[in-house]
Design a protein around this motif. Structure first.
Motif, PDB file in Angstrom:
ATOM      1  N   GLU A  12       0.853  -1.182   0.000  1.00  0.00           N
ATOM      2  CA  GLU A  12       0.000   0.000   0.000  1.00  0.00           C
ATOM      3  C   GLU A  12       0.887   1.228   0.000  1.00  0.00           C
ATOM      4  O   GLU A  12       1.553   1.519   0.984  1.00  0.00           O
ATOM      5  N   ILE A  13       0.915   1.937  -1.107  1.00  0.00           N
ATOM      6  CA  ILE A  13       1.727   3.144  -1.223  1.00  0.00           C
ATOM      7  C   ILE A  13       0.777   4.316  -1.462  1.00  0.00           C
ATOM      8  O   ILE A  13      -0.186   4.189  -2.220  1.00  0.00           O
ATOM      9  N   ASP A  14       1.038   5.441  -0.813  1.00  0.00           N
ATOM     10  CA  ASP A  14       0.139   6.588  -0.951  1.00  0.00           C
ATOM     11  C   ASP A  14       0.587   7.567  -2.011  1.00  0.00           C
ATOM     12  O   ASP A  14      -0.204   8.346  -2.519  1.00  0.00           O
ATOM     13  N   CYS A  15       1.883   7.565  -2.277  1.00  0.00           N
ATOM     14  CA  CYS A  15       2.418   8.645  -3.099  1.00  0.00           C
ATOM     15  C   CYS A  15       3.645   8.181  -3.878  1.00  0.00           C
ATOM     16  O   CYS A  15       4.483   7.454  -3.344  1.00  0.00           O
ATOM     17  N   LEU A  16       3.748   8.599  -5.134  1.00  0.00           N
ATOM     18  CA  LEU A  16       4.954   8.321  -5.916  1.00  0.00           C
ATOM     19  C   LEU A  16       5.731   9.617  -6.081  1.00  0.00           C
ATOM     20  O   LEU A  16       5.155  10.653  -6.415  1.00  0.00           O
ATOM     21  N   LYS A  17       7.031   9.551  -5.852  1.00  0.00           N
ATOM     22  CA  LYS A  17       7.882  10.711  -6.133  1.00  0.00           C
ATOM     23  C   LYS A  17       8.638  10.430  -7.425  1.00  0.00           C
ATOM     24  O   LYS A  17       9.539   9.588  -7.447  1.00  0.00           O
ATOM     25  N   ILE A  18       8.246  11.121  -8.493  1.00  0.00           N
ATOM     26  CA  ILE A  18       8.891  10.915  -9.791  1.00  0.00           C
ATOM     27  C   ILE A  18      10.322  11.423  -9.716  1.00  0.00           C
ATOM     28  O   ILE A  18      10.561  12.576  -9.351  1.00  0.00           O
ATOM     29  N   ASP A  19      11.260  10.568 -10.040  1.00  0.00           N
ATOM     30  CA  ASP A  19      12.663  10.944  -9.933  1.00  0.00           C
ATOM     31  C   ASP A  19      12.999  12.118 -10.841  1.00  0.00           C
ATOM     32  O   ASP A  19      12.431  12.288 -11.914  1.00  0.00           O
ATOM     33  N   ARG A  20      13.985  12.891 -10.392  1.00  0.00           N
ATOM     34  CA  ARG A  20      14.287  14.115 -11.130  1.00  0.00           C
ATOM     35  C   ARG A  20      14.912  13.879 -12.498  1.00  0.00           C
ATOM     36  O   ARG A  20      14.931  14.791 -13.318  1.00  0.00           O
ATOM     37  N   VAL A  21      15.387  12.665 -12.797  1.00  0.00           N
ATOM     38  CA  VAL A  21      15.916  12.433 -14.149  1.00  0.00           C
ATOM     39  C   VAL A  21      14.823  12.628 -15.209  1.00  0.00           C
ATOM     40  O   VAL A  21      15.109  13.081 -16.308  1.00  0.00           O
ATOM     41  N   PHE A  22      13.584  12.314 -14.869  1.00  0.00           N
ATOM     42  CA  PHE A  22      12.490  12.506 -15.826  1.00  0.00           C
ATOM     43  C   PHE A  22      12.109  13.983 -15.923  1.00  0.00           C
ATOM     44  O   PHE A  22      11.862  14.501 -17.003  1.00  0.00           O
TER      45      PHE A  22
END
Ligand code: C2E
Ligand code: MG
Ligand code: MG
Ligand code: MG
Length: 284
Positions: free
Chosen positions: A197-207
Motif C-alpha cells: 500500500e503506497i500513498d504517493c509516488l515521487k517521480i525521480d528528477r531524471v524525468f
C-alpha cells in the motif's frame, strides 16, 4: 610487504582501494563524533501544491558539515552510515527533529502542514517493532499520524519481506502516508504497487529534467500520473528547476512539486519564515 610480495598476490589491495577504505573508516568515525556533538543539521525543502500554489509539506534532509572537509553530501555519508549501523541513530535523530518542528508549524502556522522523512531500509530491518517507536513519538507529541509521511525506496520493497510490509501497514493504519522515492529509476517493478500500500509516488528528477513538449519524459510522467491516480495515489515531481517544468507538470495533472525552482533545502527557521509569509493554506 605488499610491494615485495609481488603484484599478483596483492593486486586487490591497491593503494587506491586502501585509500578509499581508510577514507570510509575515517568518515564513519567522524560521523559518529558529529552525531554525538550535535554536528548534524536537518534542513527542509518545501513541497508545493501545484494546483493551489502553496507550500503544503516539506522534506527533512540531513546535513553534515565536517570540521575540515566542509559539507559532506548525504549521498556520500548515508551509505557509510547504513553499513556501519549508525543510520539507526541518525534516523532517530532526524525523525525527532522533524516531529518537533512539524508540531510547532502546525500549531502556529498551518494546521494541515505535513513533514516527510526519508527512511533507510536498514531502519526497517533492525528490529521487527521499529515502527512502534516512531508511532510513539508522534502520539507523545500529540500529533495525528497524517502529519507525517515516510519516504521509502524500492530497495525496501525488493528485499523487505513480510516484516517490512507489516510495519508499513501498521504505519498506514495509524494515518501516516508512505511515499515511494526516486520512482522510475531502479527496477520499478509495478508488482510492488500491487503488493504494497503506497500513498504517493515521487517521480525521480531524471524525468523532470528532460521535460519538453512532445518529449518521451513528458509521456512517461503523464503515464505515471495517470496510473498513480487510478490507483488512488498522489504524485510529487522531484527536481523541478524551471517554470517551464512546473507548468508542464501542472498541465498533466501532477499534484505536487519539489525542487530548486521553488526553494532549496533550508534551515527550519527559514522555512518557518516562508510559511509565515504564505499565511496558512489557500482555500481549495
Ligand atoms: P532524496 O530523498 O531523493 O532527496 C532529494 C534530493 O534532491 C536532495 O538531495 C535534494 O537536495 C535534491 N534536490 C532537490 N531539489 C533539487 C533540484 O531541483 N535539482 C537537483 N539537482 N537536486 C535537487 P540531498 O539532500 O543531497 O540528499 C540526497 C539523498 O540522501 C536523498 O535523496 C536521500 O535518499 C538521502 N537522505 C537525505 N537525508 C536523509 C535522511 O535523513 N535519512 C535517510 N535515510 N536518507 C537521507
Ligand atoms: Mg526523499
Ligand atoms: Mg527523492
Ligand atoms: Mg532522488
Amino acid at each position: 610487504v605488499a610491494k615485495d610480495a609481488g603484484r599478483n598476490r596483492y593486486s586487490y589491495f591497491t593503494p587506491a582501494l586502501q585509500r578509499a577504505a581508510l577514507n570510509r573508516m575515517r568518515l564513519s568515525n567522524d560521523l559518529r563524533d558529529a552525531l554525538a556533538a550535535e554536528g548534524l543539521q536537518v534542513v527542509y525543502q518545501p513541497i508545493v501544491d501545484l494546483r493551489r500554489g502553496h507550500i503544503c509539506k516539506a522534506e527533512a534532509l540531513v546535513r553534515w558539515h565536517h570540521a575540515e572537509r566542509g559539507p559532506v553530501p548525504p549521498a556520500e555519508f548515508i551509505p557509510i552510515a547504513e553499513s556501519s549501523g549508525l543510520i539507526l541513530e541518525i534516523g532517530e535523530w532526524v525523525f525527532r527533529q522533524a516531529v518537533q518542528d512539524v508540531l510547532r508549524w502546525r500549531t502556529e502556522l498551518d494546521e494541515h502542514f505535513q513533514i516527510s522523512v526519508n527512511k533507510s531500509p536498514v531502519q526497517f530491518h533492525s528490529e521487527a517493532g521499529m515502527h512502534t517507536r516512531w508511532l510513539r513519538q508522534i502520539v507523545e507529541a500529540g500529533l495525528p499520524g497524517d502529519a507525517v509521511s515516510l519516504e521509502i525506496t524500492e530497495g525496501l520493497l525488493l528485499e523487505g519481506g513480510d516484516n517490512a510490509s507489516q510495519q508499513l501497514m501498521a504505519l498506514r493504519r495509524a494515518g501516516l502516508s508512505v511515499a515511494l522515492d526516486d520512482f522510475g529509476t531502479g527496477y520499478s517493478s509495478l508488482s510492488y504497487l500491487q503488493r504494497y500500500e503506497i500513498d504517493c509516488l515521487k517521480i525521480d528528477r531524471v524525468f523532470v529534467h528532460e521535460l519538453e513538449p512532445g518529449s518521451k519524459a513528458l509521456a512517461l510522467c503523464r503515464a505515471i500520473i495517470t496510473m498513480a491516480h487510478e490507483l488512488g495515489m498522489t504524485v510529487i515531481a522531484e527536481g523541478v528547476e524551471t517554470a517551464r517544468q512546473r507548468d508542464l507538470l501542472a498541465s498533466i495533472g501532477c499534484d505536487l512539486g519539489q525542487g530548486f525552482f521553488f526553494a532549496r533545502p533550508m534551515p527550519a527557521a527559514a522555512l518557518e519564515e516562508l510559511l509565515r509569509q504564505q499565511g496558512g493554506p489557500r482555500p481549495a
